[in-house]
Design a protein around this motif. Structure first.
Motif, PDB file in Angstrom:
ATOM      1  N   ARG A 134      43.476  30.223  41.562  1.00  0.00           N
ATOM      2  CA  ARG A 134      42.164  30.377  42.206  1.00  0.00           C
ATOM      3  C   ARG A 134      41.519  31.700  41.828  1.00  0.00           C
ATOM      4  NH1 ARG A 134      40.948  27.736  47.114  1.00  0.00           N
ATOM      5  NH2 ARG A 134      38.960  28.771  46.885  1.00  0.00           N
ATOM      6  N   THR A 135      42.317  32.754  41.719  1.00  0.00           N
ATOM      7  CA  THR A 135      41.791  34.055  41.329  1.00  0.00           C
ATOM      8  C   THR A 135      41.177  33.974  39.936  1.00  0.00           C
ATOM      9  OG1 THR A 135      43.428  35.192  42.686  1.00  0.00           O
ATOM     10  CG2 THR A 135      42.383  36.489  40.970  1.00  0.00           C
ATOM     11  N   ARG A 136      41.908  33.390  38.980  1.00  0.00           N
ATOM     12  CA  ARG A 136      41.384  33.257  37.615  1.00  0.00           C
ATOM     13  C   ARG A 136      40.132  32.388  37.585  1.00  0.00           C
ATOM     14  NH1 ARG A 136      46.793  33.191  36.564  1.00  0.00           N
ATOM     15  NH2 ARG A 136      46.928  30.941  36.550  1.00  0.00           N
ATOM     16  N   GLU A 137      40.133  31.283  38.325  1.00  0.00           N
ATOM     17  CA  GLU A 137      38.958  30.402  38.359  1.00  0.00           C
ATOM     18  C   GLU A 137      37.732  31.141  38.886  1.00  0.00           C
ATOM     19  OE1 GLU A 137      40.264  27.137  40.777  1.00  0.00           O
ATOM     20  OE2 GLU A 137      41.286  26.149  39.102  1.00  0.00           O
ATOM     21  N   ARG A 138      37.909  31.899  39.968  1.00  0.00           N
ATOM     22  CA  ARG A 138      36.789  32.643  40.541  1.00  0.00           C
ATOM     23  C   ARG A 138      36.278  33.722  39.592  1.00  0.00           C
ATOM     24  NH1 ARG A 138      35.602  32.385  46.067  1.00  0.00           N
ATOM     25  NH2 ARG A 138      33.919  33.738  45.405  1.00  0.00           N
ATOM     26  N   GLU A 139      37.187  34.374  38.870  1.00  0.00           N
ATOM     27  CA  GLU A 139      36.777  35.378  37.902  1.00  0.00           C
ATOM     28  C   GLU A 139      35.971  34.740  36.776  1.00  0.00           C
ATOM     29  OE1 GLU A 139      40.602  37.012  36.903  1.00  0.00           O
ATOM     30  OE2 GLU A 139      40.178  38.813  38.094  1.00  0.00           O
ATOM     31  N   GLN A 140      36.416  33.583  36.284  1.00  0.00           N
ATOM     32  CA  GLN A 140      35.698  32.891  35.218  1.00  0.00           C
ATOM     33  C   GLN A 140      34.324  32.451  35.687  1.00  0.00           C
ATOM     34  OE1 GLN A 140      38.568  29.866  34.230  1.00  0.00           O
ATOM     35  NE2 GLN A 140      39.573  31.145  32.699  1.00  0.00           N
ATOM     36  N   LEU A 141      34.231  31.947  36.911  1.00  0.00           N
ATOM     37  CA  LEU A 141      32.939  31.540  37.460  1.00  0.00           C
ATOM     38  C   LEU A 141      31.997  32.736  37.568  1.00  0.00           C
ATOM     39  CD1 LEU A 141      31.161  29.326  38.698  1.00  0.00           C
ATOM     40  CD2 LEU A 141      32.200  29.834  40.912  1.00  0.00           C
ATOM     41  N   ALA A 142      32.507  33.864  38.022  1.00  0.00           N
ATOM     42  CA  ALA A 142      31.680  35.067  38.141  1.00  0.00           C
ATOM     43  C   ALA A 142      31.198  35.531  36.769  1.00  0.00           C
ATOM     44  CB  ALA A 142      32.456  36.178  38.842  1.00  0.00           C
TER      45      ALA A 142
END
Length: 186
Positions: A134-142
């Motif tokens: 989830r951390t990586r996904e949120r970083e990619q989205l940002a």
């Protein structure tokens, strides 16, 4: 017991929370929580909200990062390298844990930040795949949102984000996305 970040400094016994014994470093102000101490304290804590909500909250938080956060560290109890788990994406900081004895190291101020975010009772969850994914996904989205703003400008990007939310909620939103892709594929 020596400080994981500065082997020249001995850790001092302290109390981190009610019924949670710890050791702190008088120099770097970090805190070592023995695994068994944390585990017995953790089971006495009330259940927190969903992990998903906690992840979202953590990833949107800015923190003052300790200058010692980037240093690799060895467990003061068993000398194993401490594993790191990223807590926040906006201002990344890492909580460290021993893979052998499950002891936890928090650099200066990190325990207080974890308490503020209601994460201090779920530290073990940060080392699981769900949290890291989830951390990586949120970083990619940002990153994707920043790139969209950079390429299209803030006003048009805001309209795109709004339309994306509308299409996501609509039962036939995929049709709208396909239409836009065909229109723009020229």
């Amino acid at each position: 017991m020596q400080c994981p970040k500065d082997k020249q400094v001995s850790l001092v016994e302290s109390q981190l929370a009610a019924q949670l014994a710890a050791h702190h470093c008088p120099e770097c102000e970090g805190v070592w929580i023995p695994g068994a101490e944390y585990e017995s304290w953790q089971v006495q804590q009330p259940l927190t909200e969903s992990l998903s909500a906690l992840i979202d909250q953590a990833l949107e938080t800015n923190v003052d990062r300790s200058p010692f956060d980037a240093r690799a560290a060895l467990c003061p109890e068993c000398n194993a390298y401490l594993a790191r788990a990223k807590v926040s994406a906006k201002t990344p900081f890492y909580v460290e844990r021993c893979p052998n004895c499950k002891g936890i190291w928090c650099d200066r101020g990190e325990w207080n930040t974890l308490q503020t975010l209601s994460l201090h009772t779920v530290i073990d969850q940060m080392f699981l795949g769900e949290w890291q994914t989830r951390t990586r996904e949120r970083e990619q989205l940002a990153q994707e949102r920043r790139a969209t703003i950079d390429k299209l400008g803030a006003e048009l990007a805001a309209q795109i984000f709004e339309l994306a939310d509308i299409l996501k909620q609509h039962p036939n939103g995929d049709f709208g996305v396909a239409y836009l892709m065909r229109r723009c594929d020229k």
